[in-house]
Design a protein around this motif. Structure first.
Motif, PDB file in Angstrom:
ATOM      1  N   PHE A  48     -33.330 -57.554   9.783  1.00 35.43           N
ATOM      2  CA  PHE A  48     -32.973 -57.667  11.273  1.00 35.43           C
ATOM      3  C   PHE A  48     -32.064 -56.264  11.571  1.00 35.43           C
ATOM      4  N   TRP A  49     -31.794 -55.347  10.818  1.00 36.83           N
ATOM      5  CA  TRP A  49     -30.873 -54.354  11.238  1.00 36.83           C
ATOM      6  C   TRP A  49     -31.671 -53.402  12.357  1.00 36.83           C
ATOM      7  N   ASN A  50     -30.958 -52.880  13.062  1.00 34.38           N
ATOM      8  CA  ASN A  50     -31.322 -51.841  14.218  1.00 34.38           C
ATOM      9  C   ASN A  50     -30.552 -50.804  14.155  1.00 34.38           C
ATOM     10  N   THR A  51     -30.655 -49.783  13.134  1.00 34.33           N
ATOM     11  CA  THR A  51     -29.488 -48.747  12.976  1.00 34.33           C
ATOM     12  C   THR A  51     -30.184 -47.416  12.851  1.00 34.33           C
ATOM     13  N   SER A  52     -29.479 -46.381  12.989  1.00 38.03           N
ATOM     14  CA  SER A  52     -30.032 -44.999  13.013  1.00 38.03           C
ATOM     15  C   SER A  52     -30.486 -44.524  11.631  1.00 38.03           C
ATOM     16  N   PHE A  53     -30.430 -45.144  10.605  1.00 40.01           N
ATOM     17  CA  PHE A  53     -30.975 -44.862   9.272  1.00 40.01           C
ATOM     18  C   PHE A  53     -31.801 -45.810   8.829  1.00 40.01           C
ATOM     19  N   TRP A  54     -31.865 -47.153   9.542  1.00 37.39           N
ATOM     20  CA  TRP A  54     -32.827 -48.225   9.036  1.00 37.39           C
ATOM     21  C   TRP A  54     -33.022 -49.339  10.036  1.00 37.39           C
ATOM     22  N   VAL A  55     -34.377 -49.459  10.109  1.00 34.75           N
ATOM     23  CA  VAL A  55     -34.750 -50.398  11.240  1.00 34.75           C
ATOM     24  C   VAL A  55     -35.485 -51.489  10.420  1.00 34.75           C
ATOM     25  N   GLY A  56     -35.083 -52.877  10.519  1.00 31.35           N
ATOM     26  CA  GLY A  56     -35.582 -53.762   9.907  1.00 31.35           C
ATOM     27  C   GLY A  56     -36.888 -54.289  10.583  1.00 31.35           C
TER      28      GLY A  56
ATOM     29  N   ALA B 194     -38.732 -58.143  16.749  1.00 30.29           N
ATOM     30  CA  ALA B 194     -39.354 -59.291  17.244  1.00 30.29           C
ATOM     31  C   ALA B 194     -37.975 -60.359  17.577  1.00 30.29           C
ATOM     32  N   THR B 195     -36.972 -59.788  17.290  1.00 29.77           N
ATOM     33  CA  THR B 195     -35.628 -60.682  17.583  1.00 29.77           C
ATOM     34  C   THR B 195     -34.781 -59.890  18.527  1.00 29.77           C
ATOM     35  N   SER B 196     -34.991 -58.853  19.186  1.00 31.24           N
ATOM     36  CA  SER B 196     -34.406 -58.023  19.978  1.00 31.24           C
ATOM     37  C   SER B 196     -33.790 -58.769  21.044  1.00 31.24           C
ATOM     38  N   ALA B 197     -34.598 -59.699  21.606  1.00 23.97           N
ATOM     39  CA  ALA B 197     -34.338 -60.726  22.783  1.00 23.97           C
ATOM     40  C   ALA B 197     -33.038 -61.470  22.301  1.00 23.97           C
ATOM     41  N   LEU B 198     -32.888 -61.799  21.179  1.00 21.26           N
ATOM     42  CA  LEU B 198     -31.951 -62.662  20.856  1.00 21.26           C
ATOM     43  C   LEU B 198     -30.490 -61.961  20.532  1.00 21.26           C
ATOM     44  N   GLY B 199     -30.597 -60.651  20.199  1.00 22.75           N
ATOM     45  CA  GLY B 199     -29.728 -59.742  20.227  1.00 22.75           C
ATOM     46  C   GLY B 199     -29.445 -59.440  18.690  1.00 22.75           C
ATOM     47  N   ASP B 200     -28.217 -59.062  18.291  1.00 17.94           N
ATOM     48  CA  ASP B 200     -28.096 -58.745  16.793  1.00 17.94           C
ATOM     49  C   ASP B 200     -27.909 -60.062  15.787  1.00 17.94           C
ATOM     50  N   VAL B 201     -29.004 -60.353  15.194  1.00 21.06           N
ATOM     51  CA  VAL B 201     -28.891 -61.519  14.527  1.00 21.06           C
ATOM     52  C   VAL B 201     -28.776 -61.283  13.118  1.00 21.06           C
ATOM     53  N   SER B 202     -28.377 -60.080  12.752  1.00 23.97           N
ATOM     54  CA  SER B 202     -28.179 -59.553  11.282  1.00 23.97           C
ATOM     55  C   SER B 202     -27.099 -60.299  10.702  1.00 23.97           C
ATOM     56  N   TYR B 203     -25.950 -60.654  11.315  1.00 30.29           N
ATOM     57  CA  TYR B 203     -25.005 -61.452  10.585  1.00 30.29           C
ATOM     58  C   TYR B 203     -25.237 -62.845  10.376  1.00 30.29           C
ATOM     59  N   VAL B 204     -26.134 -63.594  11.274  1.00 32.40           N
ATOM     60  CA  VAL B 204     -26.697 -64.938  11.200  1.00 32.40           C
ATOM     61  C   VAL B 204     -27.557 -64.815   9.972  1.00 32.40           C
ATOM     62  N   ALA B 205     -28.453 -63.867  10.120  1.00 37.45           N
ATOM     63  CA  ALA B 205     -29.212 -63.778   8.622  1.00 37.45           C
ATOM     64  C   ALA B 205     -28.525 -63.513   7.368  1.00 37.45           C
ATOM     65  N   GLY B 206     -27.638 -62.955   7.397  1.00 31.37           N
ATOM     66  CA  GLY B 206     -26.799 -62.570   6.064  1.00 31.37           C
ATOM     67  C   GLY B 206     -26.065 -64.131   5.768  1.00 31.37           C
TER      68      GLY B 206
ATOM     69  N   PHE C 199     -21.599 -46.488  10.350  1.00 30.53           N
ATOM     70  CA  PHE C 199     -21.743 -46.752   8.908  1.00 30.53           C
ATOM     71  C   PHE C 199     -20.763 -48.105   8.705  1.00 30.53           C
ATOM     72  N   LEU C 200     -19.550 -47.862   9.230  1.00 29.00           N
ATOM     73  CA  LEU C 200     -18.469 -48.998   9.163  1.00 29.00           C
ATOM     74  C   LEU C 200     -19.308 -50.276   9.623  1.00 29.00           C
ATOM     75  N   ASN C 201     -19.904 -50.155  10.810  1.00 33.84           N
ATOM     76  CA  ASN C 201     -20.482 -51.161  11.107  1.00 33.84           C
ATOM     77  C   ASN C 201     -21.791 -51.869  10.326  1.00 33.84           C
ATOM     78  N   VAL C 202     -22.176 -51.094   9.561  1.00 30.15           N
ATOM     79  CA  VAL C 202     -23.089 -51.575   8.629  1.00 30.15           C
ATOM     80  C   VAL C 202     -22.514 -52.121   7.489  1.00 30.15           C
ATOM     81  N   LEU C 203     -21.300 -51.659   6.997  1.00 29.84           N
ATOM     82  CA  LEU C 203     -20.664 -52.140   6.207  1.00 29.84           C
ATOM     83  C   LEU C 203     -20.464 -53.745   6.304  1.00 29.84           C
TER      84      LEU C 203
END
Length: 476
Positions: free
Chosen positions: A413-421, A426-438, A355-359
């Motif tokens: 773009f999240w891929n978490t236990s409680f929400w998968v964007g 589609a962007t998994s090969a690029l890694g976690d791009v959620s921060y860039v998207a933010g 959860f802290l990671n999602v924060l």
């Protein structure tokens, strides 16, 4: 005790014998003191904790080689540290905590939402995570119940936080030397465990492809630093207004990066076996017969970082209008965090850590909006920039909606236990791009809404001192 700067003028200064009298009000020039280099030892000690080394252990789980793991730690840590440094420099200019600065782009009351969701939860959660490690380490040295060790450690941390700014800086200065020596010894013992021949492992637990794994692992360390950014100015706001912004940023970023690279790097170097063990067990295995010294190091390293978290948590409570003073705020933060620690006992990296990671996903758009607002608007307002932070007539401003949009865009773009964007696969090969998207989402939204008229009319006739006196009833 009044919060007026006139009432507290010259009451604190650089004193170590007085409890800090200030809360979230602007620090008057008469109280400004210190040197930017103090930011180095402050943030160096803050990141010399087991949690950073444990984060490095995950390198093997991503199937990264040693070189890939080290470069990922360096990239993520450096980028996050630079953001930290720039935000800390703003604190010296405005003289208020980072939490209060959010009122500029967000509005006085709209700022309650990110502060309650991000800084208060983060402060309580990270204090709990680090304290669980400390208690588990303490239990290897002394046979005591978990709750007893937790209460003792929280009491010490709370005393540091209550005494405030000057003592925290002193404690971290001392801790920088002590922890550097102790962790240097742990590093020496750990070197015998290094296997530089570890190659890319496509069968690793969370392998995402070479580049994707590298990006996500770098994101671990970027996220770790970013969870500190809502507190960046809390410990720089007492610096003289005339200090160089560049110096404050450089010392802050330098202290953060060196400690993150050091401990995160050691975690990477030994990740081929440490990732299979619990944090305390891994450190014990690394240090062998010197494990008791390592456990003492873990306990000591927790005190300065958790004192900072409790301090920041208290300022956050004051920022959202909880009717307590800073001392009571520390106590409330400590008690709730203690409860979280007791629930997390034995599993500090369980669901709450997720959860802290999602924060962290939510913090990145917040810090993006703060930086953009400062450099495109408030920096040019002079003293008025501080005054408006205490103007309750500015209930909600466009920056709040830019933050919300940044968070929503990131969540795609999240891929978490409680929400998968919807775009995560589609962007998994690029890694976690959620921060860039933010960052992109918040920046684009901010520049669009920046063109609109303000949602409220500020009270231009108030001076900064009058605004503090009229609008701040906490921090006494």
């Amino acid at each position: 005790m009044s919060n007026s700067s006139a009432d507290t003028e010259s009451a604190y200064g650089s004193s170590l014998t007085k409890v800090e009298p200030h809360g979230t009000e602007a620090i008057p020039d008469s109280e400004r003191h210190g040197h930017p280099r103090q930011q180095f030892t402050l943030w160096f000690a803050a990141n010399m904790v087991l949690a950073v080394m444990v984060s490095g252990f995950f390198s093997a789980s991503f199937g990264l080689t040693v070189i890939e793991g080290l470069t990922a730690v360096a990239a993520g840590s450096l980028l996050g540290a630079i953001v930290m440094g720039v935000l800390a420099g703003i604190g010296a200019k405005l003289g208020v905590p980072q939490q209060v600065q959010g009122r500029g782009p967000m509005g006085y009351y709209a700022n309650y939402v990110p502060i309650a969701l991000l800084t208060i939860v983060s402060a309580m959660g990270w204090t709990a995570v680090n304290t669980v490690f400390a208690v588990l380490a303490l239990q290897t040295l002394v046979d005591i119940p978990f709750w007893t060790g937790a209460v003792v450690i929280y009491a010490v941390q709370a005393i540091f936080a209550v005494w405030g700014h000057n003592l925290i800086h002193l404690i971290n200065k001392i801790a920088s030397v002590v922890l550097a020596i102790l962790f240097a010894f742990i590093t020496f013992l750990s070197l015998s465990q290094i296997d530089l021949g570890v190659e890319l492992n496509r069968d690793a637990t969370i392998f995402q492809g070479g580049f994707g794994s590298w990006v996500t692992f770098a994101g671990f360390f970027f996220a770790y630093v970013m969870t500190w950014t809502p507190f960046a100015s809390d410990f720089s706001r007492y610096l003289p207004r005339s200090v160089s912004h560049t110096k404050v940023a450089t010392y802050t970023a330098g202290g953060s990066f060196v400690s993150l690279m050091w401990l995160g790097g050691i975690g990477v170097l030994v990740s081929s076996f440490a990732g299979e063990l619990g944090a305390i067990e891994a450190l014990s295995e690394l240090t062998g017969s010197w494990a008791p010294l390592a456990m003492v190091t873990v306990v000591l390293s927790t005190l300065p970082v958790s004192a900072m978290n409790l301090y920041g948590g208290a300022l956050s409570l004051l920022t959202i209008g909880i009717p307590v003073n800073r001392v009571v705020g520390v106590a409330v933060t400590a008690v709730i965090s203690l409860g979280i620690a007791l629930l997390m006992a034995g599993d500090p990296y369980g669901s709450f850590y997720d959860f802290l990671n999602v924060l962290a996903y939510l913090v990145v758009p917040f810090s993006t909006v703060l930086l953009l607002d400062y450099y495109t608007r408030s920096r040019h307002l002079g003293q008025q920039a501080t005054t408006e932070l205490f103007d309750k007539s500015r209930k909600i401003e466009w920056g709040f909606f830019a933050w919300i949009f940044g968070c929503l865009f990131s969540s795609l773009f999240w891929n978490t236990s409680f929400w998968v964007g919807p775009f995560s696969e589609a962007t998994s090969a690029l890694g976690d791009v959620s921060y860039v998207a933010g960052v992109i989402g918040a920046a684009v939204a901010y520049f669009i809404v920046r063109q609109f008229p303000p949602l409220s009319k500020p009270k231009d006739h108030l001076t900064a001192t009058e605004a503090v006196s009229l609008h701040e009833t906490t921090g006494r």
